[in-house]
Write an enzyme that holds these catalytic residues in place. Structure first.
Site, PDB file in Angstrom:
ATOM      1  N   HIS A 147      -3.954   6.306  -0.741  1.00  0.00           N
ATOM      2  CA  HIS A 147      -5.005   7.251  -0.348  1.00  0.00           C
ATOM      3  C   HIS A 147      -5.661   6.787   0.948  1.00  0.00           C
ATOM      4  O   HIS A 147      -5.881   5.595   1.157  1.00  0.00           O
ATOM      5  CB  HIS A 147      -6.047   7.349  -1.459  1.00  0.00           C
ATOM      6  CG  HIS A 147      -6.954   8.540  -1.339  1.00  0.00           C
ATOM      7  ND1 HIS A 147      -7.938   8.633  -0.384  1.00  0.00           N
ATOM      8  CD2 HIS A 147      -7.012   9.696  -2.058  1.00  0.00           C
ATOM      9  CE1 HIS A 147      -8.583   9.778  -0.514  1.00  0.00           C
ATOM     10  NE2 HIS A 147      -8.035  10.446  -1.526  1.00  0.00           N
ATOM     11  N   LYS A 178       4.869   4.940  -5.419  1.00  0.00           N
ATOM     12  CA  LYS A 178       5.022   3.505  -5.142  1.00  0.00           C
ATOM     13  C   LYS A 178       4.870   2.681  -6.420  1.00  0.00           C
ATOM     14  O   LYS A 178       5.697   1.820  -6.727  1.00  0.00           O
ATOM     15  CB  LYS A 178       3.978   3.057  -4.098  1.00  0.00           C
ATOM     16  CG  LYS A 178       4.142   3.718  -2.747  1.00  0.00           C
ATOM     17  CD  LYS A 178       3.161   3.172  -1.717  1.00  0.00           C
ATOM     18  CE  LYS A 178       1.719   3.536  -2.036  1.00  0.00           C
ATOM     19  NZ  LYS A 178       1.488   5.006  -2.043  1.00  0.00           N
ATOM     20  N   THR A 179       3.783   2.925  -7.148  1.00  0.00           N
ATOM     21  CA  THR A 179       3.510   2.130  -8.356  1.00  0.00           C
ATOM     22  C   THR A 179       4.551   2.396  -9.435  1.00  0.00           C
ATOM     23  O   THR A 179       4.999   1.471 -10.123  1.00  0.00           O
ATOM     24  CB  THR A 179       2.100   2.451  -8.876  1.00  0.00           C
ATOM     25  OG1 THR A 179       1.152   2.195  -7.835  1.00  0.00           O
ATOM     26  CG2 THR A 179       1.748   1.588 -10.081  1.00  0.00           C
ATOM     27  N   ASP A 183       0.560   9.291  -4.042  1.00  0.00           N
ATOM     28  CA  ASP A 183       1.334  10.071  -5.007  1.00  0.00           C
ATOM     29  C   ASP A 183       2.807  10.212  -4.623  1.00  0.00           C
ATOM     30  O   ASP A 183       3.476  11.147  -5.059  1.00  0.00           O
ATOM     31  CB  ASP A 183       0.712  11.473  -5.191  1.00  0.00           C
ATOM     32  CG  ASP A 183       1.101  12.087  -6.537  1.00  0.00           C
ATOM     33  OD1 ASP A 183       1.303  11.317  -7.488  1.00  0.00           O
ATOM     34  OD2 ASP A 183       1.229  13.323  -6.612  1.00  0.00           O
TER      35      ASP A 183
END
Length: 648
Positions: A63, A15-16, A12
């Site tokens: 994660h 990055k994406t 969270d």
């Protein structure tokens, strides 16, 4: 130059979203990823570079449960974008991802400080100071930090410009010429069949080339290639690509398999590593510890075995053997990551020293030399990569010494040295010219060190000495007897090379149909010499009617076992001739018989028992034995009850 950028960072931290803002490509392709709002699997994007090349980007999950996917994605990365959110700063996976990148040999990168729109400017300055402290002592210690916002677009132009600059200025990585593409994704595409994706970490492949998936050894063909959605004829090291593979179902291929050319990679369940326990590890890595082993895109259960120590403390480095639950394939110099089972976190990393390691037994008298050579391999490789033929030869020599009597073909030597084919060949040729190594099979390019070849030659001669010692009255021995024991599992061509060397050096000589040591002479002990004379005299006195051997031995008070080597020697000398078991003729007497038979055939076409009795005047038991002997020796040929003359 083709390069790949990888993301790294805590969950969270954006990055994406940052990759999407930079490229317009959403790397979260799974429905579950979109529902949960987190990255689970690897994502892929690209940026167009000046000159028409495309920079591949690998987006990894943050994660902690998906660190294994992150490791798989980072395996082919050339430089990294460490993503840190301005509202949270450095977090656990920030640290672990950076450690993993370091263990994988990544040495270039920068920091993207995301979500700057969610904090005050003063807070950004504080976070940047904290990041700089965190990066001290790492490969990103002096890396620039780019504050950006994927939501507002602030800072994206500067970040994009830096990415393009890095891609243009990155120093070229040392890559061998063994084609390797670790699979990070496999799927089926309508109208095409099975497709795999990954980053080519070395070598190149073209559409139509034969290939295979290792370690299972599944053969296939690269039916078609794509780079970032465009068909291409060839893909090379540093490029991400998709390969449409022929003749295999999607269920037969797994992430972690390596697409390679047939015969260029070799499976093993043991590797030797130079292993380093992370300074941040919570406890030492203990002897025989079970771990998650990550190499390329593959994760495999394994156990760590140390030599002469029972643990590896945080910050320490040592040679270690890793034993796998499954077959693995690798090349010298590959980077590996080890993660503990409990707590599940990265604890160590290593550099592959030998993917086909020698046996390291405690009672081996050469163990210390083997360990010394293994410790030297990384430095030898470093110098060999500088391009000097002498250094390449030193590396090849060390690897051949470690291979011992097994030697290696050039395909295995490429895997064991990490050298390109041309560099390896120049080193081997220099070794050959100096007599340090021998290519004993030109066709399959099989090599062995001079030391190992000399040891095998010594073993061959030691066996010859043993045979002479066991049977001193036997002037020569058969090839099969000579090869017994020491040549087990050796290829026939290598055995012949050893025998040729022994003959060329004059240490072995051909004696009739057998072999013997050059200095060997049959010498009889005093009692054997006396027995020889008595046996010979008994048969000479008998003339054309030789005695029964059993009767002679009883008269002399000698057992059959004691007399056997002396009788054999008399036969090999030609003094006696064995007609059948227990019946020997004096050599001169038999020569007289054969001459009489020859004379008979000058005037007659056939010979039978009656005719031979007429010639020799012997009883039937001698006549039948002599006729069978002449048949066996191809002096005569039997036609019904008659014999016809063949001559000799």
């Amino acid at each position: 130059m083709a390069v790949v950028l990888g993301t790294a960072g805590h969950i969270d931290h954006g990055k994406t979203s940052l990759v999407r803002a930079l490229t317009g490509i959403d790397c979260d392709r799974l429905g579950e990823e979109k529902r949960r709002g987190i990255t689970i699997e690897l994502g892929f994007a690209w940026v167009d570079l000046p000159g028409g090349e495309r920079l591949g980007i690998v987006d990894v999950p943050g994660h902690e449960r998906f660190v294994k996917n992150m490791v798989a994605g980072a395996a082919g990365v050339d430089f990294v974008m460490l993503v840190i959110a301005a509202d949270e700063g450095v977090m656990p996976q920030t640290r672990e991802h950076l450690e993993i990148c370091s263990l994988l040999g990544i040495r270039n990168g920068f920091v993207a400080l995301t979500k700057t729109d969610m904090v005050e400017p003063d807070w950004i300055a504080l976070v940047k100071e904290d990041i700089q402290r965190f990066l001290q002592g790492t490969f990103l210690e002096n890396a620039p930090v780019f504050p950006v916002s994927s939501a507002t677009g602030e800072g994206l132009d500067a970040l994009r410009a830096h990415i393009l600059k890095c891609a243009a200025e990155l120093p070229p990585r040392r890559r061998g010429d063994i084609f390797r593409l670790p699979v990070d994704r496999v799927f089926s595409m309508k109208g095409h069949g099975t497709v795999i994706t990954g980053t080519v970490i070395s070598g190149a492949v073209s559409a139509g080339d034969e290939a295979g998936f290792m370690p299972p050894g599944l053969l296939t063909r690269a039916r078609g290639l794509q780079r970032h959605g465009k068909p291409v004829d060839t893909v090379a090291a540093g490029q991400r690509c998709a390969v449409n593979v022929q003749g295999l179902d999607v269920t037969e291929i797994e992430r972690g398999f390596v697409l390679a050319r047939p015969g260029e990679l070799f499976s093993s369940r043991r590797w030797l590593l130079r292993l380093t326990c992370l300074s941040s590890a919570p406890r030492p890595l203990r002897q025989r510890a079970e771990i998650h082993f990550h190499h390329g895109t593959r994760e495999c259960p394994a156990r760590v075995v140390f030599r002469e120590r029972d643990k590896l403390a945080p910050g320490e480095t040592a040679l270690a053997e890793v034993r796998f639950a499954e077959d693995m394939v690798g090349v010298f110099g590959d980077h590996c990551v080890l993660r503990a089972y409990s707590p599940l976190r990265t604890v160590a990393g290593g550099i592959l020293i030998s993917p086909l390691p020698p046996e390291l037994r405690r009672k081996d008298p050469e163990l210390a030399d083997k360990l010394r050579l293994l410790e030297q391999l990384p430095n030898l490789h470093e110098r060999a990569c500088d391009g000097k033929t002498e250094e390449r030869a030193s590396l090849a020599r060390a690897v051949l010494l470690l291979r011992g009597r097994d030697g290696a073909d050039e395909a295995r030597l490429k895997v064991l040295t990490g050298l390109a084919a041309s560099a390896l060949e120049s080193g081997l040729n220099l070794l050959s010219s100096k007599g340090e190594a021998l290519c004993w099979d030109k066709e399959s390019r099989q090599w062995i060190s001079r030391t190992a070849f000399a040891d095998l030659l010594a073993a061959c001669l030691a066996r010859a000495e043993e045979l002479h010692r066991k049977d001193p009255l036997k002037p020569a021995f058969s090839r099969n007897a000579l090869l017994s024991g020491w040549s087990k599992r050796l290829p026939q061509r290598l055995i012949q090379k050893i025998l040729d060397a022994a003959l060329k050096q004059g240490r072995l000589v051909v004696d009739g149909e057998g072999l013997r040591l050059a200095g060997h002479k049959v010498t009889l002990a005093a009692d054997q010499a006396g027995l020889r004379q008595k046996l010979l005299q008994a048969h000479q006195r008998a003339g054309l009617t030789p005695p029964n051997a059993k009767d002679v031995l009883e008269e002399l008070g000698v057992s059959a076992k004691e007399a056997a080597p002396v009788l054999r020697l008399l036969c090999e000398e030609g003094a006696l001739v064995k007609i059948r078991d227990g019946l020997y003729y004096d050599g001169a007497a038999l020569a007289d018989i054969l001459e009489r038979v020859r004379q008979w055939f000058t005037d007659h076409e056939n010979l039978d028992v009656g005719a031979l009795k007429e010639i020799l005047g012997l009883s039937r038991k001698y006549l039948i034995a002599l006729l069978e002997y002449m048949d066996n020796e191809r002096i005569t040929v039997r036609v019904g009850d008659q014999r016809r003359y063949r001559g000799r």
